[in-house]
Design a protein around this motif. Structure first.
Motif, PDB file in Angstrom:
ATOM      1  N   PRO A  70      31.540  51.502  31.359  1.00 25.66           N
ATOM      2  CA  PRO A  70      30.932  50.193  31.593  1.00 25.66           C
ATOM      3  C   PRO A  70      31.813  48.996  31.243  1.00 25.66           C
ATOM      4  N   LEU A  71      32.997  49.214  30.653  1.00 29.53           N
ATOM      5  CA  LEU A  71      33.808  48.065  30.252  1.00 29.53           C
ATOM      6  C   LEU A  71      34.311  47.251  31.443  1.00 29.53           C
ATOM      7  N   ASN A  72      34.523  47.886  32.588  1.00 29.88           N
ATOM      8  CA  ASN A  72      34.966  47.090  33.735  1.00 29.88           C
ATOM      9  C   ASN A  72      33.831  46.230  34.292  1.00 29.88           C
ATOM     10  N   ALA A  73      32.596  46.508  33.900  1.00 30.44           N
ATOM     11  CA  ALA A  73      31.446  45.726  34.374  1.00 30.44           C
ATOM     12  C   ALA A  73      31.160  44.510  33.498  1.00 30.44           C
ATOM     13  N   VAL A  74      31.848  44.370  32.388  1.00 29.49           N
ATOM     14  CA  VAL A  74      31.603  43.232  31.508  1.00 29.49           C
ATOM     15  C   VAL A  74      31.780  41.926  32.269  1.00 29.49           C
ATOM     16  N   VAL A  75      32.852  41.812  33.040  1.00 35.45           N
ATOM     17  CA  VAL A  75      33.134  40.563  33.750  1.00 35.45           C
ATOM     18  C   VAL A  75      33.033  40.751  35.271  1.00 35.45           C
ATOM     19  N   LEU A  76      33.922  41.517  35.864  1.00 35.24           N
ATOM     20  CA  LEU A  76      34.043  41.557  37.324  1.00 35.24           C
ATOM     21  C   LEU A  76      33.478  42.800  37.995  1.00 35.24           C
TER      22      LEU A  76
END
Length: 163
Positions: A70-76
């Motif tokens: 889920p870390l790539n979903a934090v921003v973009l």
């Protein structure tokens, strides 16, 4: 445009307004502006730190496909809602917000910091130095707190930046 990013938390009526604009970029930005001024239950401004935060949480590049969930979903990495070139609008459902918040709660800053020092300053568009790193980590703390509040309340989120 300034490329200053911000996040809005969205309750169910706000999500319905936002998603009703599917394919209507102008209407989408109007709804986001209205929500940001009056109706969003919470918000988090990250100025230009969103770029470095995303790069350090993923693989050092920009793009919703970079890194791992889920870390790539934090921003973009959420659902892209704006189709034109003027804005980036990335939407996360309440379930995704909970997963992002959980990942941020246990984030080890050592890999984040290590990735920061490997960024290409030309690609990043800024100097790689201690002041910028402090700027990113401070904004990451605020963003983590925002996601925790949104997850606890059961809200969705949207990230918005002009290009």
């Amino acid at each position: 445009m300034a490329c200053r990013g911000y996040f809005l938390a969205l309750d169910e009526p706000s999500v319905a307004l936002l998603l009703a604009q599917d394919g209507n970029d102008e209407g989408l930005i109007e709804v986001i502006d209205e929500l940001g001024m009056t109706n969003a239950p919470d918000e988090c401004e990250v100025d230009k730190a969103w770029d470095g935060i995303h790069r350090c949480l993923t693989e050092g590049r920009l793009g919703g496909e970079d890194g791992t969930y889920p870390l790539n979903a934090v921003v973009l990495g959420g659902l892209p809602l704006h189709r034109g070139d003027g804005y980036v609008v990335s939407y996360n459902t309440p379930a995704e917000v909970r997963e992002v918040a959980a990942a941020l709660a246990v984030l080890d800053l050592d890999p984040f910091i290590a990735r920061y020092w490997t960024l290409d300053p030309d690609d990043y568009g800024a100097a790689i130095d201690q002041d910028d790193l402090a700027y990113l980590t401070s904004n990451l703390q605020e963003l983590t707190t925002f996601y925790q509040r949104a997850a606890q309340a059961g809200w969705a989120t949207v990230f918005v930046v002009d290009q």
